[in-house]
Scaffold this active site. Structure first.
Site, PDB file in Angstrom:
ATOM      1  N   HIS A  32      78.955  58.950  48.284  1.00 45.09           N
ATOM      2  CA  HIS A  32      78.921  59.050  49.789  1.00 45.09           C
ATOM      3  C   HIS A  32      79.269  59.531  50.585  1.00 45.09           C
ATOM      4  O   HIS A  32      80.110  58.498  51.569  1.00 45.09           O
ATOM      5  CB  HIS A  32      77.028  58.745  50.340  1.00 45.09           C
ATOM      6  CG  HIS A  32      76.473  59.426  51.711  1.00 45.09           C
ATOM      7  ND1 HIS A  32      75.411  61.007  50.541  1.00 45.09           N
ATOM      8  CD2 HIS A  32      76.191  59.984  52.627  1.00 45.09           C
ATOM      9  CE1 HIS A  32      75.219  61.557  51.123  1.00 45.09           C
ATOM     10  NE2 HIS A  32      75.289  61.561  53.119  1.00 45.09           N
ATOM     11  N   ASP A  47      80.013  62.327  54.536  1.00 42.68           N
ATOM     12  CA  ASP A  47      80.298  62.848  55.578  1.00 42.68           C
ATOM     13  C   ASP A  47      80.576  64.466  55.862  1.00 42.68           C
ATOM     14  O   ASP A  47      80.576  64.096  56.749  1.00 42.68           O
ATOM     15  CB  ASP A  47      78.803  62.769  56.516  1.00 42.68           C
ATOM     16  CG  ASP A  47      77.403  62.495  55.804  1.00 42.68           C
ATOM     17  OD1 ASP A  47      76.784  63.433  55.642  1.00 42.68           O
ATOM     18  OD2 ASP A  47      76.998  61.356  56.046  1.00 42.68           O
ATOM     19  N   GLU A  98      72.655  66.753  50.228  1.00 39.29           N
ATOM     20  CA  GLU A  98      72.204  65.369  50.914  1.00 39.29           C
ATOM     21  C   GLU A  98      70.173  65.526  51.451  1.00 39.29           C
ATOM     22  O   GLU A  98      69.992  65.955  52.383  1.00 39.29           O
ATOM     23  CB  GLU A  98      72.994  64.337  51.692  1.00 39.29           C
ATOM     24  CG  GLU A  98      71.892  63.152  52.475  1.00 39.29           C
ATOM     25  CD  GLU A  98      72.608  62.853  53.490  1.00 39.29           C
ATOM     26  OE1 GLU A  98      72.338  61.434  53.761  1.00 39.29           O
ATOM     27  OE2 GLU A  98      73.732  63.053  54.009  1.00 39.29           O
ATOM     28  N   HIS A 147      65.853  63.285  53.386  1.00 41.58           N
ATOM     29  CA  HIS A 147      66.770  62.812  54.362  1.00 41.58           C
ATOM     30  C   HIS A 147      65.265  62.230  54.450  1.00 41.58           C
ATOM     31  O   HIS A 147      64.627  61.467  54.587  1.00 41.58           O
ATOM     32  CB  HIS A 147      67.537  63.824  54.759  1.00 41.58           C
ATOM     33  CG  HIS A 147      68.395  63.505  55.639  1.00 41.58           C
ATOM     34  ND1 HIS A 147      68.269  63.227  56.773  1.00 41.58           N
ATOM     35  CD2 HIS A 147      69.490  62.732  55.964  1.00 41.58           C
ATOM     36  CE1 HIS A 147      69.274  62.430  57.891  1.00 41.58           C
ATOM     37  NE2 HIS A 147      70.519  62.057  56.367  1.00 41.58           N
ATOM     38  N   HIS A 159      67.629  57.053  50.864  1.00 42.78           N
ATOM     39  CA  HIS A 159      66.378  58.691  51.680  1.00 42.78           C
ATOM     40  C   HIS A 159      65.063  58.277  51.144  1.00 42.78           C
ATOM     41  O   HIS A 159      64.385  58.565  52.012  1.00 42.78           O
ATOM     42  CB  HIS A 159      66.813  59.395  52.038  1.00 42.78           C
ATOM     43  CG  HIS A 159      67.433  59.242  53.001  1.00 42.78           C
ATOM     44  ND1 HIS A 159      67.733  59.351  54.354  1.00 42.78           N
ATOM     45  CD2 HIS A 159      69.176  59.344  53.234  1.00 42.78           C
ATOM     46  CE1 HIS A 159      69.229  59.024  54.660  1.00 42.78           C
ATOM     47  NE2 HIS A 159      69.728  59.368  54.135  1.00 42.78           N
ATOM     48  N   HIS A 211      73.917  55.447  48.345  1.00 38.91           N
ATOM     49  CA  HIS A 211      74.190  54.943  49.726  1.00 38.91           C
ATOM     50  C   HIS A 211      73.161  54.164  50.527  1.00 38.91           C
ATOM     51  O   HIS A 211      72.665  54.523  51.275  1.00 38.91           O
ATOM     52  CB  HIS A 211      74.899  56.253  50.615  1.00 38.91           C
ATOM     53  CG  HIS A 211      73.663  56.956  51.235  1.00 38.91           C
ATOM     54  ND1 HIS A 211      73.831  58.148  50.108  1.00 38.91           N
ATOM     55  CD2 HIS A 211      73.781  57.215  52.433  1.00 38.91           C
ATOM     56  CE1 HIS A 211      72.818  58.830  51.340  1.00 38.91           C
ATOM     57  NE2 HIS A 211      73.079  58.455  52.558  1.00 38.91           N
ATOM     58  N   ASP A 243      79.506  56.157  53.000  1.00 38.63           N
ATOM     59  CA  ASP A 243      78.202  56.520  53.993  1.00 38.63           C
ATOM     60  C   ASP A 243      79.379  57.126  55.026  1.00 38.63           C
ATOM     61  O   ASP A 243      79.062  56.826  56.470  1.00 38.63           O
ATOM     62  CB  ASP A 243      77.101  56.092  54.612  1.00 38.63           C
ATOM     63  CG  ASP A 243      76.237  57.055  55.233  1.00 38.63           C
ATOM     64  OD1 ASP A 243      76.280  58.443  55.073  1.00 38.63           O
ATOM     65  OD2 ASP A 243      75.158  56.025  55.853  1.00 38.63           O
TER      66      ASP A 243
END
Length: 414
Positions: A41, A43, A144, A171, A217, A238, A307
């Site tokens: 993961h 971003d 995600e 999420h 999540h 993650h 992450d």
């Protein structure tokens, strides 16, 4: 004479420590040269939207220095494969989540097109290995948050066709079919006691098409239900170990054991708040999570899920994606074997991916699930109801207001 001897001892001690540290790092680099490091993961695509509104033409990933991730850092970190997150915030739910998610998928594809010498788009386990042989970073897509499919199996399938290879079921918000981790804190209400009936169908359709199921999540109830009903192994892209840091985003020990039984993977998150439950952390604290998961379950379920560029605080020693070799060296210092390190680097994720692909192939004869979610579970003022035999209350309300408007005009005219 005594002072000279003390100085000599200190010099020899420092030399020995440095030599040992160099030895572990050299071993780490050697292992990373023959086994791809796959991270679950990152971003960076969200930073492309946040910083540049997805205008890739205005940014150079060789020069960008305001993010955890750029191409020189990727090269220094020996990052062989990355699941890039196609993330959009929860406040897009019931609005424009699908459009914004498609734009994030697009920006990931455009990253690969703009930097073909550095990135190679990947959509299979074989693609990862081919990119590794070419010394390029295999670039995969993970969506995600289940809000991104707008409770539509057709949208799920379409995203798969666009190259998406995992979906994080939630999420930090409930969807109309799954509860997120915040319900375990009491800050959000339980809506489904885990998965709704439609949520279970999402799982089975993901099995059918070969999409990895990501349980980062989600609520603990969702974790356990998915581990029970999925025909394929699952991932936590993650997340870290709850027993080390008691944050509800992390994975409890009993779930770690079930992941082991399911032959899945937990890819350890580097966010300080999930590593130490504090604002600060060190590289050794992250290694503690690796050690704990290995002890409770096995090294065969561990991976890396940094992450990066999705969090505001990362540990000392893991400041950006260039630092992966130092974490690998720390594991070696803790007596992880070469084979255990190779598993954590990438072999575990490749095994899971191949098994998901095998399950997909075994279900090849099944038809797509084309029954939509019940209208009552998704009706809202922003959603139309074309195709449903029943009509939503929002449609009736809109018709009522239209009738009132017409009657008002008639009265005004006469």
């Amino acid at each position: 004479m005594m002072e000279w001897a003390k100085t000599l001892c200190l010099v020899l001690w420092a030399f020995t420590v440095n030599s040992t540290a160099d030895e572990y790092r050299d071993r780490a680099l050697s292992l990373m040269a023959d086994t791809p490091l796959i991270d679950g993961h990152n971003d960076l695509p969200w930073q492309m939207r946040n910083l540049f509104n997805n205008q890739l033409n205005t940014v150079d990933l060789h020069e960008l220095n305001t993010t955890h991730t750029n191409i020189p850092k990727i090269k220094a970190g020996h990052l062989s494969a990355q699941f890039w997150a196609a993330y959009v915030p929860c406040d897009t739910q019931n609005k424009d989540a699908v459009r914004q998610t498609l734009e994030q998928i697009d920006v990931i594809h455009r990253m690969c097109h703009k930097y073909p010498d550095d990135f190679k788009f990947a959509a299979s386990s074989q693609d990862i290995m081919e990119a590794f042989q070419l010394n390029k970073t295999a670039s995969l897509i993970g969506v995600e948050g289940g809000h991104s499919i707008d409770s539509s199996l057709g949208t799920l399938r379409t995203m798969y066709q666009l190259g998406v290879r995992y979906l994080t079921l939630t999420h930090s918000c409930n969807t109309p079919w799954a509860d997120n981790w915040l319900v375990d804190t009491g800050s959000e209400p339980v809506q489904h006691n885990g998965l709704s009936e439609f949520g279970k169908r999402v799982i089975w359709e993901m099995n059918r098409i070969g999409m990895l199921i990501d349980l980062a999540h989600v609520s603990e109830a969702v974790m356990k239900q998915v581990l029970e009903i999925s025909k394929a192994p699952v991932i936590f892209s993650h997340s870290s170990a709850y027993s080390i840091c008691k944050h509800k985003r992390n994975v409890p020990d009993d779930v770690l054991r079930e992941v082991k039984n399911k032959k899945g993977i937990v890819m350890v998150n580097f966010y300080n708040d999930y590593v130490t439950c504090q604002k600060t952390a060190k590289i050794s604290d992250v290694a503690d999570h690796f050690d704990h998961i290995k002890k409770v379950a096995d090294a065969s379920i561990i991976g890396f899920g940094g992450d990066y560029d999705g969090v505001t605080r990362v540990p000392e020693g893991l400041e950006d994606v260039s630092k992966y070799p130092d974490l690998v060296a720390e594991l070696l210092r803790r007596n992880w074997s070469d084979e255990e390190v190779r598993d954590a680097l990438g072999r575990n994720l490749l095994r899971v991916f191949r098994e998901v692909e095998a399950v997909r192939d075994s279900l090849n004869g099944l038809k797509a699930d084309d029954e939509p979610i019940p209208l009552k579970e998704v009706q809202n003022p922003c959603r139309t109801d074309y195709g449903y035999s029943e009509k939503s209350s929002s449609t009736r309300t809109q018709s009522f207001y239209a009738l009132v408007l017409v009657l008002t005009l008639i009265i005004t005219l006469f």
